[in-house]
Every structure is written in structure tokens, then in C-alpha cells.
Design a protein around this motif. Structure first.
Motif, PDB file in Angstrom:
ATOM      1  N   ILE A  48     -12.356 -11.523   4.632  1.00 37.02           N
ATOM      2  CA  ILE A  48     -12.093 -10.115   4.337  1.00 37.02           C
ATOM      3  C   ILE A  48     -13.417  -9.406   4.074  1.00 37.02           C
ATOM      4  N   ASN A  49     -13.578  -8.215   4.659  1.00 36.16           N
ATOM      5  CA  ASN A  49     -14.784  -7.436   4.390  1.00 36.16           C
ATOM      6  C   ASN A  49     -14.405  -6.094   3.762  1.00 36.16           C
ATOM      7  N   ALA A  50     -15.416  -5.282   3.456  1.00 39.93           N
ATOM      8  CA  ALA A  50     -15.176  -4.011   2.774  1.00 39.93           C
ATOM      9  C   ALA A  50     -14.304  -3.074   3.601  1.00 39.93           C
ATOM     10  N   GLU A  51     -14.468  -3.107   4.923  1.00 37.58           N
ATOM     11  CA  GLU A  51     -13.662  -2.242   5.792  1.00 37.58           C
ATOM     12  C   GLU A  51     -12.182  -2.605   5.706  1.00 37.58           C
ATOM     13  N   ASP A  52     -11.890  -3.916   5.624  1.00 35.25           N
ATOM     14  CA  ASP A  52     -10.495  -4.355   5.476  1.00 35.25           C
ATOM     15  C   ASP A  52      -9.899  -3.818   4.176  1.00 35.25           C
ATOM     16  N   CYS A  53     -10.665  -3.932   3.098  1.00 32.22           N
ATOM     17  CA  CYS A  53     -10.184  -3.463   1.801  1.00 32.22           C
ATOM     18  C   CYS A  53      -9.940  -1.952   1.810  1.00 32.22           C
ATOM     19  N   GLU A  54     -10.839  -1.206   2.433  1.00 32.77           N
ATOM     20  CA  GLU A  54     -10.693   0.246   2.495  1.00 32.77           C
ATOM     21  C   GLU A  54      -9.469   0.640   3.325  1.00 32.77           C
ATOM     22  N   LYS A  55      -9.228  -0.085   4.410  1.00 28.38           N
ATOM     23  CA  LYS A  55      -8.070   0.190   5.273  1.00 28.38           C
ATOM     24  C   LYS A  55      -6.768   0.006   4.508  1.00 28.38           C
ATOM     25  N   VAL A  56      -6.667  -1.092   3.764  1.00 26.68           N
ATOM     26  CA  VAL A  56      -5.459  -1.364   2.988  1.00 26.68           C
ATOM     27  C   VAL A  56      -5.330  -0.372   1.840  1.00 26.68           C
ATOM     28  N   THR A  57      -6.439  -0.026   1.217  1.00 22.39           N
ATOM     29  CA  THR A  57      -6.413   0.937   0.109  1.00 22.39           C
ATOM     30  C   THR A  57      -5.829   2.273   0.562  1.00 22.39           C
ATOM     31  N   ARG A  58      -6.308   2.778   1.699  1.00 25.26           N
ATOM     32  CA  ARG A  58      -5.820   4.074   2.184  1.00 25.26           C
ATOM     33  C   ARG A  58      -4.309   4.045   2.439  1.00 25.26           C
ATOM     34  N   GLN A  59      -3.835   2.970   3.072  1.00 27.09           N
ATOM     35  CA  GLN A  59      -2.412   2.886   3.396  1.00 27.09           C
ATOM     36  C   GLN A  59      -1.567   2.721   2.131  1.00 27.09           C
ATOM     37  N   LEU A  60      -2.055   1.909   1.180  1.00 26.82           N
ATOM     38  CA  LEU A  60      -1.310   1.713  -0.063  1.00 26.82           C
ATOM     39  C   LEU A  60      -1.255   2.994  -0.879  1.00 26.82           C
ATOM     40  N   GLN A  61      -2.347   3.743  -0.906  1.00 27.84           N
ATOM     41  CA  GLN A  61      -2.328   5.014  -1.615  1.00 27.84           C
ATOM     42  C   GLN A  61      -1.223   5.919  -1.088  1.00 27.84           C
ATOM     43  N   PHE A  62      -1.080   5.945   0.221  1.00 28.40           N
ATOM     44  CA  PHE A  62      -0.063   6.793   0.843  1.00 28.40           C
ATOM     45  C   PHE A  62       1.344   6.335   0.478  1.00 28.40           C
ATOM     46  N   VAL A  63       1.635   5.044   0.675  1.00 23.68           N
ATOM     47  CA  VAL A  63       3.005   4.570   0.454  1.00 23.68           C
ATOM     48  C   VAL A  63       3.365   4.565  -1.029  1.00 23.68           C
ATOM     49  N   SER A  77      -9.044  -6.039  -3.084  1.00 27.19           N
ATOM     50  CA  SER A  77     -10.195  -6.929  -2.920  1.00 27.19           C
ATOM     51  C   SER A  77      -9.778  -8.223  -2.243  1.00 27.19           C
ATOM     52  N   SER A  78     -10.768  -9.011  -1.874  1.00 24.54           N
ATOM     53  CA  SER A  78     -10.528 -10.325  -1.280  1.00 24.54           C
ATOM     54  C   SER A  78     -10.482 -11.369  -2.392  1.00 24.54           C
ATOM     55  N   PRO A  79      -9.963 -12.562  -2.107  1.00 24.11           N
ATOM     56  CA  PRO A  79      -9.899 -13.600  -3.135  1.00 24.11           C
ATOM     57  C   PRO A  79     -11.293 -14.059  -3.542  1.00 24.11           C
ATOM     58  N   ALA A 197     -15.260 -10.444  -0.894  1.00 26.45           N
ATOM     59  CA  ALA A 197     -15.820  -9.234  -0.301  1.00 26.45           C
ATOM     60  C   ALA A 197     -15.771  -8.145  -1.351  1.00 26.45           C
ATOM     61  N   PRO A 198     -16.593  -7.125  -1.231  1.00 23.52           N
ATOM     62  CA  PRO A 198     -16.563  -6.051  -2.213  1.00 23.52           C
ATOM     63  C   PRO A 198     -15.176  -5.432  -2.291  1.00 23.52           C
ATOM     64  N   ALA A 199     -14.791  -5.083  -3.503  1.00 22.34           N
ATOM     65  CA  ALA A 199     -13.474  -4.488  -3.676  1.00 22.34           C
ATOM     66  C   ALA A 199     -13.538  -3.004  -3.352  1.00 22.34           C
ATOM     67  N   ALA A 200     -12.448  -2.495  -2.800  1.00 21.02           N
ATOM     68  CA  ALA A 200     -12.325  -1.051  -2.585  1.00 21.02           C
ATOM     69  C   ALA A 200     -11.363  -0.548  -3.640  1.00 21.02           C
ATOM     70  N   ASP A 201     -11.830   0.370  -4.482  1.00 17.95           N
ATOM     71  CA  ASP A 201     -10.900   0.838  -5.490  1.00 17.95           C
ATOM     72  C   ASP A 201     -10.823   2.356  -5.437  1.00 17.95           C
ATOM     73  N   ALA A 202      -9.661   2.851  -5.827  1.00 17.39           N
ATOM     74  CA  ALA A 202      -9.418   4.283  -5.713  1.00 17.39           C
ATOM     75  C   ALA A 202      -8.427   4.706  -6.777  1.00 17.39           C
ATOM     76  N   GLN A 203      -8.430   5.996  -7.070  1.00 20.27           N
ATOM     77  CA  GLN A 203      -7.483   6.564  -7.992  1.00 20.27           C
ATOM     78  C   GLN A 203      -6.494   7.433  -7.209  1.00 20.27           C
TER      79      GLN A 203
END
Length: 206
Positions: A48-63, A77-79, A197-203
Motif C-alpha cells: 500500500i502506498n500514499a496514493e492508495d490511502c488517499e483514494k480510499v480516504t476520498r471515497q470513505l469521506q463521501f459514503v 493507513s497500511s498495516p 505506508a504513510p497514512a492519509a487522514d482527513a476531517q
């Protein structure tokens, strides 16, 4: 149709994007932490890389906004090196790895016959291996040795008798938790476990 729980929504979203859901954790302050990994492909090195985390973050924020889920901050984040093992698929994936295993109940006197293990012991560290099925359920075992670790530069006598290997069989229903042992390899050998991988976090947006 009954509405999905937040955990179900997160799992469907993560798997729908082509990733595996490893863990969901809620901490103080409203932090929702979601851990993801690449699906297992035998002999493939996928991380898992940072782009993967950002992709999932954006979709989860929406749903999660659509679902009205309560949280103040989302972190994807990745394990880490102590990745939890939860499903049969996880155990298949990491067979042969060193793990930390905690049982729901002590192993008992009967299981300690001929070994140095305490009847009250619930925690073990050893190599995860396949074992004979128990009552039609996939069997697993953890194998270890009580051999003391050799310190750097220490000479080992050729006459030294190695401690015998010990093994403990279990099924997934019998374990409280299992994780990859957080052992760092300084020799440059690639571990089978996924690297972090670096975690992508958002509010959530107001």
C-alpha cells in the motif's frame, strides 16, 4: 432492507475499490482509523502506498457523509509490522511467518505434557504453520523453540544440543488475537509481511 452498519459500509467501500480491509478502530476524540492492504497474490510483492490511502480516504469521506456516520477525523493507513491476522485468508497469506498469538483460554495441564509450557500460558511467539484439520475445521499450529538467542559475536559450541521444537495446535475460534511479530530484519531480506505506508487522514467537511 435493513441499513448497513458503519463497519459494513466501510468494508464494502474498501473491498469495492479492490483492497482488503484489515482493521477498523475508533479512538478518543472521534478518530476513525481504517487499515487497508492489497489483496493477497502468492509470491507477489504488493504494498500500500500514499496514493492508495488517499483514494480510499476520498471515497470513505463521501459514503460516510451520506450515511451520517459520526466521527471527527478519518485516517486510512497500511498495516504496520505488527499487522493483525483476523481471517482464514490472513492466516493462509502469512503461513511461515513469525507471529504473536494470544488464546482465549489457557492451554491447560493436558496440553503441557512433556513440554516446558505453563498450563496457564495463553501467549506464544512462533512460526505459523498449517496443521491437521480439527472436526472438519482448518487447523493451524504455532511452532517455537526455547533455544536462547545467540548474541552478536557469541561463539556457539559445535557440541551444543539444540532445544527441541515445540508446537501448539489451534483453530481460529480458539484465539483471542494474532499479529505478525514486530521483528525488524536488518540483513536486507525482504519480509513477506506488507510494509507500512504513510497514512492519509482527513476531517469530515462541514
Amino acid at each position: 432492507m435493513a441499513s448497513l452498519s458503519t463497519n459494513d459500509t466501510i468494508e464494502q467501500t474498501v473491498t469495492g475499490l479492490g483492497y482488503d480491509l484489515v482493521d477498523i478502530e475508533r479512538t478518543g476524540g472521534g478518530l476513525l482509523r481504517v487499515t487497508i492492504d492489497m489483496p493477497y497474490v502468492k509470491d507477489a510483492e504488493q504494498f500500500i502506498n500514499a496514493e492508495d490511502c488517499e483514494k480510499v480516504t476520498r471515497q470513505l469521506q463521501f459514503v460516510l457523509e451520506v450515511e451520517g456516520a459520526a466521527y471527527s477525523r478519518l485516517e486510512v493507513s497500511s498495516p504496520g509490522i505488527d499487522r493483525p491476522l483476523r481471517s482464514e485468508k490472513d492466516f493462509e497469506r502469512f503461513a511461515g511467518e513469525l507471529i504473536d498469538l494470544t488464546l482465549k483460554a489457557p492451554i491447560g495441564v493436558a496440553a503441557t505434557a512433556g513440554s516446558t509450557v505453563s498450563a496457564n500460558q495463553k501467549k506464544f511467539r512462533g512460526t505459523l504453520e498449517h496443521a491437521e484439520p480439527k472436526d472438519g475445521v482448518a487447523g493451524w499450529q504455532i511452532v517455537w523453540s526455547d533455544e536462547p538467542a545467540v548474541k552478536p559475536g557469541q561463539k556457539v559450541s559445535k557440541k551444543r544440543v539444540s532445544a527441541p521444537l515445540q508446537a501448539l495446535g489451534f483453530t481460529l475460534d480458539e484465539i483471542h488475537s494474532a499479529r505478525l511479530a514486530p521483528v525488524v530484519d536488518f540483513k536486507g531480506r525482504k519480509p513477506k509481511a506488507a510494509k507500512g505506508a504513510p497514512a492519509a487522514d482527513a476531517q469530515p467537511e462541514n
